[in-house]
Design a protein around this motif. Sequence first.
Motif, short mmCIF file in Angstrom:
data_model
loop_
_atom_site.label_atom_id
_atom_site.label_comp_id
_atom_site.label_asym_id
_atom_site.label_seq_id
_atom_site.Cartn_x
_atom_site.Cartn_y
_atom_site.Cartn_z
N CYS A 64 58.86 92.17 -1.15
CA CYS A 64 58.30 92.39 0.19
C CYS A 64 56.80 92.11 0.15
CB CYS A 64 58.58 93.82 0.65
SG CYS A 64 57.61 95.06 -0.23
N GLY A 65 56.14 92.27 1.28
CA GLY A 65 54.70 92.07 1.37
C GLY A 65 53.93 93.20 0.69
N ASP B 66 55.25 97.38 4.75
CA ASP B 66 56.24 96.35 4.40
C ASP B 66 57.38 96.94 3.58
OD1 ASP B 66 54.68 94.42 5.62
OD2 ASP B 66 53.59 93.92 3.77
N GLU C 83 59.70 99.13 5.84
CA GLU C 83 60.52 98.29 6.72
C GLU C 83 61.67 97.64 5.94
OE1 GLU C 83 57.92 95.53 8.76
OE2 GLU C 83 56.79 97.25 9.57
#
Lengths: 324, 324
Positions: free
Chosen positions: A125-126, A131, A134
């Motif tokens: 993920c980011g 992030d 989510e």
Amino acid sequence: MAEMPVTFGNVLKACERIAPYLNRTPVFTCSTADEIAGRKLFFKAENLQKTGSFKARGALNAILLAKERKPTVAGIVTHSSGNHGQAVAWASKRVNLPSYVVVPAMAPASKKTAIRGYGAQLIECGSKPSDRYEACDKLQAEKDLEMVPPFDHPDVIAGQGSIAVELLDQVPDLDAIMVPISGGGMASGIAIAAKHMKPDIKVFVVSPQGKLLTDCFKSGQRLWPNPPEYLNTTADAIRLQQLGHLTFNILSQLAEKDAFEMSDEEMIQGVKFIMHRMKLVVEMAAGASVAAVLSDRMKSLDPAIKKVGVILCGGNIDLDNLPW
Amino acid sequence: MAEMPVTFGNVLKACERIAPYLNRTPVFTCSTADEIAGRKLFFKAENLQKTGSFKARGALNAILLAKERKPTVAGIVTHSSGNHGQAVAWASKRVNLPSYVVVPAMAPASKKTAIRGYGAQLIECGSKPSDRYEACDKLQAEKDLEMVPPFDHPDVIAGQGSIAVELLDQVPDLDAIMVPISGGGMASGIAIAAKHMKPDIKVFVVSPQGKLLTDCFKSGQRLWPNPPEYLNTTADAIRLQQLGHLTFNILSQLAEKDAFEMSDEEMIQGVKFIMHRMKLVVEMAAGASVAAVLSDRMKSLDPAIKKVGVILCGGNIDLDNLPW
């Protein structure tokens, strides 16, 4: 005292539940360290725990309970690039559940390899905290997974409490325990168990600098800036500035209000002391509690504190990038 | 079989004599290592022994016996800049005897500090092997000291044999033991004890490259060039090319004739494997036996060899100058 979200009974049941899978970690002593601290020290070697850290305890307890409550659970999800990610991967495999670990794409390759090595599916993920959440939420909904968070969860806290039950069985007359702290799951579990078994025992928490814990404990307020920040430290396992909400509630009541804060240099000296004197590989977070007992402040503590437990929380240090 | 200079009875008496002072070191297992080797491995953690290496066993046995035989002995002398020097210093202090350790002036400061730290008087000498012997002889004569050599002495060999007595008590059905070798004191003691307790057991010795042991064992001849040379290796505790005279006699009869020789790179990988997977700090000599069990040759050994002991001989590695 307000009602606790985790009871000593929960901890005892966790001990029974996880014991078949885990190591009862040994306790080491060191006369040189005793001389420096002016007390008898008892080092609980959670670096020798499965997955190389205490995190296996809480993760396994939460996962076993998830399966008990819902036998059809499809799998486990969490977010962590560190010890908790490895622990969830390992524990899920023990109970034959698939696991999904959300990791920032920029995390070190060695950590990703370790998590995959324990059998998890890695989801990148980011780099923002949001992030991670989510990605976890999306996976959880899509695949009907159970989320096992790293610290702010009663089952995780109860699992970590098993450390204190073991330690006080191994050394019943401890006067205090030094616990490294990040989100506070281990410190909470230890405090709940230790204070029940021995109400006079003192639980000291130890962190890198800048955590503001003493102020928060004394005021009973969450004084931390938001959004949550990371501490500026090389102790990668204990970088969170904020405690969780359950853990802050527990520790405000049970931990000593004067927290120890150690510098990177002090933690490095703590790690080297254990590696040199005890021949155990420990990570920087464990170096924090070692640094605390070797510090000048330790010498000035109440002389009635004669026997002190020191939690060597983990041994996952990158041998190719040692911090000295 | 020719008569041995050390009997199993000597080893058993050594066990009894030294037990009150020493650690019964634990045995560790590792499923990842088992998979690589294709056998069950049992790692004997002599890095957790007093002074950080097995050398405390032989030195203490020899010193206790010296005092038993001559209660007026004025002190102990030896030459060693390494683990044996620390062991003699430590063991002498345990029995209230002064100790004198002859060390080349050019030895690393950290090693000199460690030997002094255990309470010995340090005597500096030149860099030639003959300088050491001359300095020892002079001290011995002047001060009426007892000389405790590093390996080629029956009492030292008997003390090291206690490792095998413990290990076979901890894991009775071993089929083989892998032993790092330099002068051969530990391998000799282990071979005498293990072969007595379990005549079918195989004792494999492991060294850095260039030791010529297989040729020497097969021919029964000391094929080494003279004067004695050091091997070109970073494994500083096992640099001697030649075995002693007692130890060569013992091991020619009891050890497997095909010795293992490992490269520096393989020993480094062995050390890192143990530090990473088992969270134990070990030195390069211990890395040698680890490298041997993880090697391709190990895979091709007789499949009847199912359970293998691996001696992690010590943990005295310079954390500020790791060999990787």
